[in-house]
Scaffold this motif. Structure first.
Motif, short mmCIF file in Angstrom:
data_model
loop_
_atom_site.label_atom_id
_atom_site.label_comp_id
_atom_site.label_asym_id
_atom_site.label_seq_id
_atom_site.Cartn_x
_atom_site.Cartn_y
_atom_site.Cartn_z
N THR A 68 0.76 -1.12 -0.14
CA THR A 68 0.20 -0.04 0.01
C THR A 68 0.91 1.20 -0.09
O THR A 68 2.05 1.16 0.32
CB THR A 68 -1.05 0.26 1.15
N ALA A 69 0.34 2.35 -0.22
CA ALA A 69 1.05 3.68 -0.26
C ALA A 69 1.67 3.90 1.23
O ALA A 69 3.09 4.04 1.51
CB ALA A 69 0.24 4.83 -0.57
N GLU A 70 0.71 3.39 2.24
CA GLU A 70 1.37 3.53 3.58
C GLU A 70 2.54 2.48 3.93
O GLU A 70 3.51 2.95 4.64
CB GLU A 70 0.26 3.29 4.75
N SER A 71 2.52 1.25 3.42
CA SER A 71 3.55 0.38 3.70
C SER A 71 4.73 0.70 3.00
O SER A 71 5.98 0.65 3.44
CB SER A 71 3.05 -1.01 3.35
N ILE A 72 4.67 1.45 1.80
CA ILE A 72 5.62 1.99 1.16
C ILE A 72 6.52 2.88 1.97
O ILE A 72 7.62 3.25 1.95
CB ILE A 72 5.65 2.36 -0.12
N ILE A 73 5.47 3.92 2.46
CA ILE A 73 6.09 4.96 3.10
C ILE A 73 6.93 4.45 4.31
O ILE A 73 7.82 5.01 4.68
CB ILE A 73 5.02 5.90 3.58
N GLU A 74 6.40 3.61 4.88
CA GLU A 74 6.91 3.06 6.14
C GLU A 74 8.26 2.16 5.85
O GLU A 74 8.97 1.89 6.70
CB GLU A 74 5.96 2.33 7.15
N GLY A 75 8.02 1.57 4.87
CA GLY A 75 9.01 0.34 4.60
C GLY A 75 10.19 0.60 3.57
O GLY A 75 11.20 -0.36 3.49
N LEU A 76 10.06 1.67 2.90
CA LEU A 76 11.28 1.98 1.93
C LEU A 76 12.13 3.04 2.46
O LEU A 76 11.57 4.13 3.06
CB LEU A 76 10.56 2.49 0.59
N ALA A 78 13.90 6.19 2.09
CA ALA A 78 13.71 7.42 1.63
C ALA A 78 14.77 7.66 0.40
O ALA A 78 14.60 8.16 -0.77
CB ALA A 78 13.76 8.60 2.52
N ARG A 79 16.14 7.29 0.69
CA ARG A 79 17.05 7.47 -0.33
C ARG A 79 16.88 6.30 -1.42
O ARG A 79 17.57 6.49 -2.51
CB ARG A 79 18.62 7.13 0.64
N GLU A 80 16.21 5.50 -1.30
CA GLU A 80 15.85 4.82 -2.55
C GLU A 80 14.52 4.93 -3.39
O GLU A 80 14.36 4.31 -4.39
CB GLU A 80 15.69 3.13 -1.97
N PHE A 81 14.00 6.06 -2.88
CA PHE A 81 12.66 6.69 -3.78
C PHE A 81 13.01 6.64 -5.33
O PHE A 81 12.23 5.87 -5.88
CB PHE A 81 12.32 7.96 -3.37
N LYS A 82 13.93 7.25 -5.68
CA LYS A 82 14.14 7.42 -7.16
C LYS A 82 14.68 6.21 -7.78
O LYS A 82 13.93 5.79 -9.03
CB LYS A 82 15.18 8.49 -7.27
N SER A 83 15.52 5.45 -7.04
CA SER A 83 15.91 4.05 -7.74
C SER A 83 14.79 3.04 -7.90
O SER A 83 14.80 2.24 -8.62
CB SER A 83 16.89 3.60 -6.97
N LYS A 84 13.91 3.22 -6.94
CA LYS A 84 12.97 1.96 -6.93
C LYS A 84 11.59 2.44 -7.30
O LYS A 84 11.19 1.76 -8.34
CB LYS A 84 12.39 1.63 -5.40
N ILE A 85 10.73 3.74 -6.94
CA ILE A 85 9.60 4.00 -7.37
C ILE A 85 9.62 4.59 -8.65
O ILE A 85 8.78 4.04 -9.57
CB ILE A 85 8.92 5.09 -6.27
#
Length: 105
Positions: A68-76, A78-85
């Motif tokens: 979910t958006a929330e599980s991504i917010i909590e579980g990813l 932040a420094r991986e946002f660009k490389s993953k999302i």
């Protein structure tokens, strides 16, 4: 064969959960293009709204209800946002990970 979407999230207990989505319906590509249009037309006004929309889109690409958006917010991390999302969005749109247009959003 297209490469699957993959995402690893850390849960509240510190466990790594790996999610893999083999099939992505064409509908998701249309949604990705609509999201890109919203960015280009200036309909998304703030950075927070932009990030939130991207997370909601990515979460909707996975069949597993734990993504979910929330599980991504909590579980990813932040420094991986660009490389993953960003890479997942590009993958859904059929763009190469190094496509310069993707880097603009």
């Amino acid at each position: 064969m297209p490469k699957p979407l993959e995402l690893t999230l850390i849960d509240r207990e510190g466990n790594k959960n790996h999610f893999k989505q083999e099939r992505v319906p064409m509908r998701k590509m249309i949604e990705a293009l609509q999201l890109q249009d919203e960015f280009e037309m200036g309909l998304i006004q703030t950075n927070v709204d932009g990030v939130t929309k991207k997370l909601e889109f990515v979460a909707g690409c996975f069949d597993d209800s734990r993504v979910t958006a929330e599980s991504i917010i909590e579980g990813l991390d932040a420094r991986e946002f660009k490389s993953k999302i960003q890479n997942i969005i590009s993958n859904v749109m059929g763009m190469d990970d190094s496509d310069p247009k993707e880097q603009e959003n």
